[in-house]
Motif scaffolding. Structure first.
Motif, short mmCIF file in Angstrom:
data_model
loop_
_atom_site.label_atom_id
_atom_site.label_comp_id
_atom_site.label_asym_id
_atom_site.label_seq_id
_atom_site.Cartn_x
_atom_site.Cartn_y
_atom_site.Cartn_z
N PRO A 996 77.29 57.36 55.39
CA PRO A 996 78.67 57.71 55.74
C PRO A 996 78.78 58.43 57.08
N GLU A 997 77.84 59.34 57.36
CA GLU A 997 77.92 60.11 58.60
C GLU A 997 77.76 59.23 59.84
N ARG A 998 77.01 58.12 59.70
CA ARG A 998 76.81 57.21 60.84
C ARG A 998 77.97 56.24 61.01
N GLY A 999 78.85 56.16 60.01
CA GLY A 999 79.99 55.25 60.11
C GLY A 999 79.62 53.81 59.86
N ASP A 1000 78.56 53.57 59.04
CA ASP A 1000 78.19 52.20 58.70
C ASP A 1000 77.91 52.09 57.20
N TYR A 1001 78.65 52.87 56.42
CA TYR A 1001 78.42 52.96 54.97
C TYR A 1001 79.14 51.83 54.25
N PHE A 1002 78.40 51.13 53.39
CA PHE A 1002 78.97 50.02 52.60
C PHE A 1002 78.33 50.10 51.22
N CYS A 1003 79.14 50.23 50.19
CA CYS A 1003 78.63 50.38 48.83
C CYS A 1003 79.34 49.41 47.90
N LEU A 1004 78.56 48.60 47.18
CA LEU A 1004 79.08 47.69 46.16
C LEU A 1004 78.53 48.09 44.80
N HIS A 1005 79.38 48.03 43.78
CA HIS A 1005 78.91 48.23 42.41
C HIS A 1005 79.16 46.95 41.63
N LEU A 1006 78.12 46.48 40.96
CA LEU A 1006 78.23 45.29 40.12
C LEU A 1006 78.36 45.72 38.67
N ASP A 1007 79.25 45.02 37.94
CA ASP A 1007 79.40 45.36 36.53
C ASP A 1007 78.31 44.67 35.71
N CYS A 1008 78.41 44.74 34.40
CA CYS A 1008 77.36 44.19 33.54
C CYS A 1008 77.26 42.67 33.63
N TYR A 1009 78.30 42.03 34.18
CA TYR A 1009 78.27 40.56 34.35
C TYR A 1009 77.88 40.17 35.77
N GLU A 1010 77.45 41.16 36.56
CA GLU A 1010 77.07 40.98 37.95
C GLU A 1010 78.25 40.55 38.82
N LEU A 1011 79.43 41.01 38.45
CA LEU A 1011 80.63 40.80 39.25
C LEU A 1011 80.90 42.06 40.07
N VAL A 1012 81.42 41.87 41.27
CA VAL A 1012 81.73 43.01 42.13
C VAL A 1012 82.91 43.78 41.52
N GLY A 1013 82.66 44.98 41.05
CA GLY A 1013 83.69 45.77 40.40
C GLY A 1013 84.24 46.88 41.27
#
Length: 1126
Positions: A996-1013
């Motif tokens: 986050p401090e560098r300004g290039d933060y990207f976070c994805l969370h996948l649910d139990c079905y491997e879908l982007v939640g």
């Protein structure tokens, strides 16, 4: 084929078998079956036919089906003859020269281009189709079969058509036949009613439930007929000697009542001026004679006013003949020779019956509370209309026609260019056409070739209405100007139909630019009638391309370059004979929130519906009337940007009333605004949302040691004067006002700016202040004590990065503060200081501007309105699962509301969901009330009565945060945790790159079905938001095996990963259609999920679908190689 586009009847086959059949408008899905019915004999007459192209270009194409849906017959009709026998613009002169055709004109004639039928149903099909089209198209008198293919006509067609008498010998070598209306639909005779018609008319009244009171008065009708007089006339419509319709009209019209309720200025107030003259008095001397001659002895007295109107009091007609209702109109003007206007009033909740479709609807005046709609027909409407190319001699008549219109100079300039060069200033070809009623010029249309059709195709869903590949590039045109005299506006569709034919075009487009844009709009009179002929075209979601990375593989620059945004409407050949359902129900929406705008978008986007009375009440008007891209201050849900509001088909379809709701009168059905204005409604929609409200200081004595723990929890309303330098920001108008004030009154000073609240908006506001050049040391961020379970940022690492950025900017942060006093309890305007209680010592701050982003809740005036109208309010406005309040005419949706406690679901409200999705569902819930093509919603089973719908679309939050960070957070809807903080998401399926401090933060969370939640971005570079929103609920395998690549350390940067060409197809707006197609393909294979992709046939089918998808959308996805390219 009226409003529902279907007619049902029973026919008998050649083998004497009866079938119940439906005649409906043809659809593209019929093409394959129609093609299978084309016989050699049909081909000999009609030539080789591309059925899809035929259905696409036909003015009217109808299909006869049985109860099973099987096609028994089909016919396609055009407004010009088959093939190249004669130029489509010259056929009228061709027929008049070579054949005896009587009164065939472009307005009353169609040409048969194809007829096919099942062998046993040929006779029944052709008769039923002909009967149906003559009934459905009231102006149609002749159907011609003019073909260069001189083949043997099938006996069944030979029976229907008769040869045209030839005037030249040998004449053209062609098949020339004609079919008359009178052979299939008996000609109606309209005559004065007689007492002996009584017994035939009474059953017509029995069919009308709203006229039963008349049928129960046995002598009323007879007395009405016998009362025939100069100002009172009755008439019947007679077919085959039987009265099938009755009308009663009177010249006794209450003009005062009409003038007090409707906008009648364009109709001269329905009066006619009469001038009277002095009688000539004999002169007493030569001197008197000379004087009177000099003074013009016969001076006109002031004009007297006389009614120029008669009204229809009673009208009834057999439903089988209601499409012939217009046949009464010429007769009425004959029996009322001194009146030019015919008027009729109907309740606004009544359905618009066929007679009214020939009339002009008159809007009511803004202050009118009338429960009726007024329709007017002028004597000019009885005259026939002709359309031809404009010539220079028409210049003065056109100038007189448009002299009182705005943008008339633009129209005349384009007309002069057409006369001089035939092109506009950019050398784009122009065409101009005029409409004439007898010798009077009553209308003009100016069009130009559409040069940006590929841009329109890429940015708007025109392919929802046309098969683009079957229209040549030169067949698309843009409407520059349209003017038609008000008294003949009901001819608008006929006018456009003729323009398309004579201009050799198949599609006309109308662009409507937003009010704030410098791009000049077209001179349109009236826009309402153009939109009634057109369908609204919705914008498409755009891929944001990494153009530098793509290089030569990027789409054409003409598709990706920015143009001024506009709303688009389309008129095609087949739409000129497509009826719309007109809805006069008064629908009033309060609040221009995301929920409300989504509701309006759905209603205005229905192509077959025309809502005449949609009203938006908003404190600051329609948000799309001004450009707000750089307003700043508030976070965004990315539901509607300034560009989105300019492109969606809403602004031109609604009336906007600027004002604030202060009262609801349920019994009288109107809302009261702060201005005193009354707005009547039939359905009231409340979508006001929640607002930040002026905070009320606790009033504690901060000169004494007092802490937050000693405060009593109260929610008081601030009733004092609002300081001029205190800004409570709720919408774009507030933000722009604050921005202007700061630039004019604050930037050059050294005073402090206090930002008060505790949510994401305080951070976006701080960033806006910093971007304006205000030093961080002058900004005091005063944070309220946080509510349990509520956080501005669900990702703690983002919160830390933002806090560090504010610290670096020297922004002063004060936590757990509660406002205690303005100006130490003295006169608050202007605000020079503010005091707060904290967990320790009181806080005293000097203040040059106070920006309030606290105390969010239901607006106080709105609450009083709900409370005084006895709507149930329980912290929020209470609704049931169908959006209804305790009053059946009042609906509500969005964060304003909560579900009734009987559902036992306090943790879920509309505030937990995507507001745009909620608004769309509200519209879907209401549409069956208005749309006759939709089946009424079935009552839910008793066991589901206590269930509410939970929505699935993402909750979205974004904005620009201190440090210059661009922030986007996308997550699943989640319930409000009433007991404690939210449960932290599992991290084992998190995909994270950057810091986050560098300004290039990207976070994805996948649910139990491997879908982007869940998706969180914090970047110093602008985000391609549209692309990232497409990732929500996509399976990681669709994203290039995202999870396995990440686990193998192949993805150092998600930002770069999603700029790869392979991901761009997923960002396409039609990718979800491909997903559904692939899922359907796998279901048809009837294989278990693990085995689906192992089956070779399944893999081939999937591969074929993917190739078709990429090929069809190649204009936007040129970076993918298709078969045959390599």
């Amino acid at each position: 084929m009226g409003e529902n586009s279907e007619l049902n009847s029973t026919v008998t086959s050649d083998s004497a078998r009866e079938e119940t059949v439906t005649v409906r408008r043809s659809e593209s899905a019929d093409a394959e079956e129609i093609d299978g019915l084309i016989s050699p004999s049909a081909q000999a007459v009609f030539g080789r036919v591309n059925v899809i192209r035929l259905l696409e270009k036909a003015n009217l194409a109808v299909t006869l089906t049985n109860e099973k849906g099987d096609i028994l017959g089909h016919a396609s009709f055009f407004d010009h003859p088959i093939g190249d026998l004669v130029d489509q613009t010259q056929w009228e002169a061709f027929l008049q020269e070579h054949f005896s055709v009587g009164q065939c004109t472009p307005f009353n004639t169609l040409f048969l281009h194809l007829f096919v039928a099942r062998p046993n149903f040929t006779t029944a099909s052709v008769k039923e189709i002909m009967r149906a089209i003559f009934n459905a198209v009231t102006e149609l008198e002749y159907v011609c079969l003019l073909s260069p293919h001189v083949g043997s006509l099938e006996p069944e067609l030979d029976e229907i058509f008769e040869p045209l008498e030839r005037l030249t010998d040998p004449g053209p070598q062609c098949l020339a036949l004609i079919c008359h209306r009178k052979a299939h639909c008996p000609w109606p005779i309209v005559r004065t009613a007689r007492v002996e018609d009584h017994n035939e008319i009474i059953p017509l009244f029995d069919e009308q439930t709203n006229l039963l009171s008349i049928s129960h008065q046995p002598f009323f009708l007879a007395a009405l007929i016998e009362a025939e007089a100069e100002e009172h006339h009755t008439a019947v419509c007679e077919i085959n000697g039987v009265a099938v319709g009755f009308i009663c009209a009177s010249a006794d019209v209450n003009l005062k009542w009409l003038l007090g309720r409707f906008e009648l200025s364009e109709f001269d107030g329905l009066i006619r001026e009469q001038k009277t003259k002095h009688h000539k008095v004999p002169a007493q001397s030569d001197e008197d004679e000379h004087r009177r001659s000099a003074e013009q002895q016969e001076e006109a007295q002031p004009a007297s006013e006389k009614s120029n109107t008669f009204c229809i009091q009673i009208f009834v007609i057999n439903k089988n003949y209601e499409l012939r209702s217009a046949d009464f109109i010429p007769f009425l003007f004959q029996v009322f020779p001194d009146q030019n206007f015919c008027v009729i009033t109907v309740p606004n909740l009544s359905t618009e019956f066929p007679l009214l479709q020939n009339f002009i609807r008159v809007p009511s005046i803004p202050t009118s509370l009338s429960q009726h709609e007024l329709y007017i027909f002028h004597r000019d409407g009885v005259r026939s209309l002709s359309v031809r190319p404009a010539v220079a001699l028409n210049r003065s008549a056109v100038s007189a026609l448009v002299k009182d219109l705005s943008l008339n100079e633009s129209l005349l300039q384009d007309l002069d260019r057409y006369y001089e060069t035939g092109c506009d200033r950019d050398a784009v070809p122009l065409q101009a056409f005029v409409a004439q009623a007898e010798a009077e010029l009553v209308g003009i249309v100016i069009i130009k070739d559409e040069q940006d059709i590929e841009y329109i195709r890429a940015h708007y869903n025109i392919e929802s209405f046309i098969y683009f590949s079957h229209h040549g590039y030169d067949e698309h045109a843009q409407i520059l100007h349209f003017v038609l005299k008000t008294t003949v506006q009901h001819f608008s569709k006929n006018f456009f139909k003729e323009v398309l034919r004579q201009a050799r075009k198949s599609c006309l487009y109308l662009r409507i630019y937003p009010l704030y844009h410098s791009q000049e709009n077209s001179c349109i009179h009236h826009l309402h009638y153009v939109l009634n002929c057109a369908v609204p075209v919705c914008p498409r979601r755009q891929i944001i391309y990494p153009l530098e990375e793509l290089g030569i593989n990027a789409p054409s620059r003409r598709l990706t370059e920015d143009q001024a945004p506009f709303a688009l409407s389309l008129i095609s050949r087949k739409l000129t004979m497509e009826p719309k359902v007109t809805i006069n129900t008064r629908i009033v929406l309060v609040g221009a929130s995301d929920t409300g705008l989504a509701f309006l978008e759905v209603l205005c986007s229905c192509p077959h519906l025309r809502f005449n009375s949609l009203t938006l009440i908003s404190t600051h008007g329609f948000p799309g009337d001004y450009n707000h891209e750089d307003a700043g201050f508030l976070s965004t849900s990315h539901a509607y940007s300034s560009r989105d509001l300019a492109q969606i088909p809403v602004r031109s379809f609604i009336s906007v009333v600027t004002g604030k709701l202060v009262g609801i009168r349920r019994k009288s059905k109107y809302v009261l605004l702060s201005s005193g204005e009354k707005v009547p409604y039939d359905h009231l929609i409340l979508c006001t949302g929640l607002q930040y409200r002026v905070p009320c200081p606790t009033g504690v004595d901060v000169s004494q040691p007092v802490t937050n723990s000693q405060l009593h929890s109260t929610h008081s309303r601030y009733t004092g004067p609002v300081p001029s330098n205190l800004f409570t920001l709720n919408d774009l108008h507030d933000c722009m006002a604050a921005r202007r004030w700061l630039c004019a009154n604050f930037l050059e000073l050294e005073d402090n700016a206090i930002v008060y609240g505790n949510n994401i908006d305080i951070y976006t506001t701080v960033e806006t202040l910093l971007s304006l050049g205000i030093r961080g040391s002058r900004i005091h961020l005063v944070l309220l004590p946080p509510e349990p379970g509520v956080s501005s940022f669900l990702d703690s690492s983002v919160e830390k990065a933002v806090a560090m950025a504010m610290e670096n900017a020297m922004v002063q942060i004060h936590r757990n503060c509660v406002l205690a006093q303005f100006n130490n309890g003295k006169q608050p305007d202007p605000l020079t200081s503010a005091s707060f209680t904290t967990d320790a010592e009181p806080l005293h701050l000097q203040c040059g501007v106070f920006i309030n982003l606290s105390n969010k809740g239901v607006d106080y005036d709105a609450f009083n309105s709900f409370n005084k109208s006895f709507l149930v309010f329980d912290g929020r406005l209470v609704i049931n699962s169908s959006f209804r309040t305790t009053n059946l005419s009042i609906w509500a949706a969005g964060p304003l509301t909560k579900f009734s406690r009987r559902y036992y679901i306090d943790e879920w409200t509309h505030a937990n969901f995507n507001s745009k999705e909620v608004g769309q569902d509200l519209a879907a819930m209401m549409l069956p009330l208005f749309d006759p093509t939709m089946e009424p919603a079935e009552a839910p089973p008793p066991e589901t009565d206590r269930l509410v719908l939970l929505y699935k679309q993402a909750k979205i939050q974004g904005g620009k945060l201190p440090g210059g960070y661009h922030y986007l957070h996308v997550t699943k809807p989640s319930p409000t945790d009433l007991t404690g903080p939210n449960v932290k998401q599992l991290q084992d399926r998190a995909i994270v790159t950057g810091q986050p401090e560098r300004g290039d933060y990207f976070c994805l969370h996948l649910d139990c079905y491997e879908l982007v939640g869940t998706l969180t971005c914090l970047s110093l570079k602008p985000l391609p938001v549209s692309n990232y929103l497409s990732l929500y609920m996509k399976h990681q395998q669709l994203l290039g095996q995202l999870l396995s690549c990440y686990q193998e350390d192949l993805i150092p940067d998600l930002y770069s990963f999603f700029t790869q060409s392979s991901c761009l197809a997923v960002f396409h707006d039609r990718f979800s259609d491909l997903e559904q197609e692939l899922q359907q393909t796998l279901k048809l294979k009837d294989l278990c999920p693990p085995d689906q992709l192992k089956d070779e046939n399944s893999r081939a089918a999937l591969r074929s679908s993917a190739v078709k998808y990429l090929s069809y959308n190649r204009n936007l996805l040129p970076m993918f190689a298709c078969p045959g390219q390599l």
